[in-house]
Write a protein that holds these residues in place. Structure first.
Motif, PDB file in Angstrom:
ATOM      1  N   ASP A  81      54.655  94.785  62.258  1.00  0.00           N
ATOM      2  CA  ASP A  81      53.492  93.504  63.119  1.00  0.00           C
ATOM      3  C   ASP A  81      52.782  92.736  61.696  1.00  0.00           C
ATOM      4  N   ILE A  82      53.438  92.616  60.977  1.00  0.00           N
ATOM      5  CA  ILE A  82      52.576  92.039  59.983  1.00  0.00           C
ATOM      6  C   ILE A  82      54.420  90.956  60.249  1.00  0.00           C
ATOM      7  N   LYS A  84      56.344  90.228  62.526  1.00  0.00           N
ATOM      8  CA  LYS A  84      56.095  89.355  64.083  1.00  0.00           C
ATOM      9  C   LYS A  84      54.851  89.205  63.971  1.00  0.00           C
ATOM     10  N   ASN A  85      53.119  88.551  63.095  1.00  0.00           N
ATOM     11  CA  ASN A  85      52.034  88.017  63.861  1.00  0.00           C
ATOM     12  C   ASN A  85      51.483  89.076  65.111  1.00  0.00           C
ATOM     13  N   LYS A  86      52.136  90.138  65.431  1.00  0.00           N
ATOM     14  CA  LYS A  86      51.221  90.518  66.879  1.00  0.00           C
ATOM     15  C   LYS A  86      49.988  90.501  66.572  1.00  0.00           C
ATOM     16  N   ILE A  87      49.136  89.983  68.227  1.00  0.00           N
ATOM     17  CA  ILE A  87      48.059  89.482  68.374  1.00  0.00           C
ATOM     18  C   ILE A  87      47.168  90.948  69.282  1.00  0.00           C
ATOM     19  N   ARG A  88      46.212  90.638  68.426  1.00  0.00           N
ATOM     20  CA  ARG A  88      45.214  92.099  69.519  1.00  0.00           C
ATOM     21  C   ARG A  88      44.498  91.119  70.503  1.00  0.00           C
ATOM     22  N   GLY A  89      45.095  91.800  71.755  1.00  0.00           N
ATOM     23  CA  GLY A  89      45.049  90.989  73.064  1.00  0.00           C
ATOM     24  C   GLY A  89      43.446  90.520  73.222  1.00  0.00           C
ATOM     25  N   ASP A  90      42.648  91.799  73.325  1.00  0.00           N
ATOM     26  CA  ASP A  90      40.743  91.242  73.108  1.00  0.00           C
ATOM     27  C   ASP A  90      39.985  90.815  72.657  1.00  0.00           C
ATOM     28  N   GLY A  92      42.034  88.302  70.034  1.00  0.00           N
ATOM     29  CA  GLY A  92      43.484  87.034  70.258  1.00  0.00           C
ATOM     30  C   GLY A  92      43.491  87.067  68.596  1.00  0.00           C
ATOM     31  N   ILE A  93      43.449  87.744  68.224  1.00  0.00           N
ATOM     32  CA  ILE A  93      43.418  87.633  66.214  1.00  0.00           C
ATOM     33  C   ILE A  93      44.744  88.489  65.396  1.00  0.00           C
ATOM     34  N   THR A  94      45.553  88.058  64.757  1.00  0.00           N
ATOM     35  CA  THR A  94      46.553  89.278  64.497  1.00  0.00           C
ATOM     36  C   THR A  94      46.376  90.601  63.855  1.00  0.00           C
ATOM     37  N   TYR A  95      46.923  91.419  63.928  1.00  0.00           N
ATOM     38  CA  TYR A  95      46.377  92.172  63.075  1.00  0.00           C
ATOM     39  C   TYR A  95      46.307  92.506  62.004  1.00  0.00           C
ATOM     40  N   THR A 119      52.435 100.174  57.107  1.00  0.00           N
ATOM     41  CA  THR A 119      53.873 101.914  56.900  1.00  0.00           C
ATOM     42  C   THR A 119      55.230 100.288  57.659  1.00  0.00           C
ATOM     43  N   GLN A 120      56.401 101.860  57.729  1.00  0.00           N
ATOM     44  CA  GLN A 120      57.142 101.224  58.224  1.00  0.00           C
ATOM     45  C   GLN A 120      58.209  99.941  57.577  1.00  0.00           C
TER      46      GLN A 120
END
Length: 497
Positions: A81-82, A84-90, A92-95, A119-120
């Motif tokens: 998630d780091i 791919k810059n995964k975003i929290r939908g609610d 609008g910020i990265t994890y 992790t991972q």
């Protein structure tokens, strides 16, 4: 004004007491060391507040504060998630940004954050950079590796080359809360890895899971549980009877597919670590007491039915915007059928569409706390949602609708700014702009001040618009606590929006 829809269906104080006691009892079952996987949102759990009226959005935080002397927190984030810059939908910020936000929020509330686990991990450079950033901030950070064949390759997982390869997270308190910015972060794997390492050190630590939904001791098709399926339609979660619990105890309980599917693997891992599993079913692993604190079942049923309809509308809007697959909207339609509701059961829908048909313009409707239906239409000065907001505030303040709380003269300069200087094509005021104009007028107009003071009374109101709104208006309604739905129709027929 009396809030007639402010009926309570959930006893929050009873819940806080029962839940904290139950967690303490679970700690005692092991060597005073319990890893508690915390699912869902720790802060601002508005879904629970909507479907269980009386549940406070900060209940989980208050619960943790009651246990603060015994608890420490591990925040888990996946290296994937780091990367791919995964975003929290609610939000609008990265994890990774949310990890920092969570740390600050916990510390501000007097809770101890012991560490962060990445992790991972499989060599992602961005994960190492984030680890360095955390450590430079004085935050202990540990690496857990990607395990080939996880979760089915149990001989490898429960070995020195599996969990044994992970860094042991040092903890000092009996209750270790394991939480994350979102799903798929590796919370459960972190807990199980710690159990392995604790066992190697002669400590018989325990694992439990705290998920509010589905509620295990409500019927499978209870609207509260159906609303949970609606909330997780994007994950394709399905509620189901826990077959392991039924076989072990002859008791029907509800869990969700992922926990039921993974339980045989978990059970084997427990047996490999302990020699014997402490649990006979996924339900056994849970510590949720919410079902015991419902004080008015019908209130919760109706609130959940309305939540399913709102989720359905959100999926239709997402379908038009290209952010939601058709299968998700189809699943939500099926859930509405199972709950025995349709969009006609949402009163504001009919009111908004009827007003739009009467005026020939985009329109909106809002139901006030006493059941009064307020409408607003699009005009040269105001968008439908801005007009609705003003009309609702006037009604709440007892101000005649013919009285202008904002003069057209004060609106015109804002329109000039938008069109002439900021090059906007739409001169009409959005909800945020109309509230700024209202607050400016309040300095010299007592009616404007009176209207402005009614804003808190909009919290919990239902609203619907005949067209899809801008992000600005959607966010404003959300800030005001208005539960909004929109028809899946753009105001203008064009390709680009």
């Amino acid at each position: 004004m009396k809030k007639t829809f402010d009926k309570k269906g959930f006893d929050n104080e009873k819940y806080l007491h029962m839940q904290s006691e139950h967690i303490r009892e679970r700690i005692e079952q092991f060597d005073h060391k319990l890893y508690l996987e915390f699912g869902g949102k720790l802060f601002d759990d508005y879904h629970a507040a909507r479907v269980l009226p009386g549940f406070e959005p900060d209940s989980k935080l208050r619960l943790l504060k009651q246990l603060s002397d015994q608890a420490e927190i591990i925040i888990v984030i996946s290296a994937r998630d780091i990367e791919k810059n995964k975003i929290r939908g609610d939000l609008g910020i990265t994890y990774d940004s949310d990890v920092l936000r969570l740390i600050d929020s916990f510390v501000e509330n007097g809770l101890y954050v012991g560490s962060v686990a990445i992790t991972q991990y499989s060599g992602q450079e961005s994960a190492l950079l984030f680890k360095n950033r955390l450590e430079n901030l004085g935050i202990r950070t540990y690496i857990h590796y990607n395990i080939t064949g996880y979760p089915s390759n149990i001989p490898l997982i429960v070995s020195k080359e599996g969990y044994g390869k992970n860094e042991y997270i040092e903890t000092t308190r009996p209750l270790v809360i394991v939480t994350a910015p979102g799903p798929g972060s590796g919370k459960m794997a972190t807990c199980l890895s710690q159990l392995y390492h604790e066992h190697q050190r002669g400590i018989h630590a325990g694992y439990a899971k705290f998920e509010t939904f589905p509620i295990w001791n409500l019927p499978l098709k209870h609207p509260v549980n159906l609303a949970y399926e609606a909330a997780t339609a994007d994950l394709n979660d399905v509620n189901m009877i826990d077959p392991f619990h039924l076989e072990a105890y002859g008791e029907t309980t509800v869990n969700y597919n992922r926990d039921v599917e993974i339980f045989p693997v978990l059970n084997t891992i427990f047996e490999k670590i302990y020699g014997k599993s402490p649990y006979k079913s996924p339900t056994d692993m849970g510590v949720n007491m919410a079902g015991n604190c419902i004080c008015d079942d019908e209130v919760c049923r109706e609130a959940s039915r309305q939540e399913i309809i709102r989720r359905y509308y959100a999926s239709l809007d997402g379908l038009i915007k290209g952010t939601c697959p058709e299968t998700e909207a189809q699943k939500l339609e099926l859930l509405m059928n199972q709950a025995g509701v349709s969009v006609q059961d949402r009163k504001v829908v009919g009111a908004a569409l009827e007003h739009a048909a009467e005026t020939g313009t985009p329109a909106a409707a809002l139901e006030l706390p006493d059941g009064t239906m307020i409408t607003g239409k699009t005009s040269d000065l105001l968008g439908a949602s801005a007009a609705l907001l003003l009309n609702a505030l006037k009604e709440l303040a007892g101000i005649d609708h013919e009285i202008k709380v904002i003069s057209p003269e004060s609106i015109e300069p804002i329109q000039k700014l938008k069109v002439d200087y900021l090059k906007s094509k739409n001169p009409r005021l959005h909800t945020d702009e109309v509230l700024i104009a209202l607050s400016t007028s309040a300095a010299s107009n007592k009616n404007a001040l009176l209207a402005l003071e009614q804003l808190p009374h909009l919290n919990g109101c239902q609203a619907h618009t005949s067209v899809m709104l801008s992000d600005v208006d959607i966010k404003m309604f959300k800030k005001l606590g208005v539960q909004l739905t929109c028809e899946a129709v753009y105001e203008r027929e064009q390709v680009y929006h």
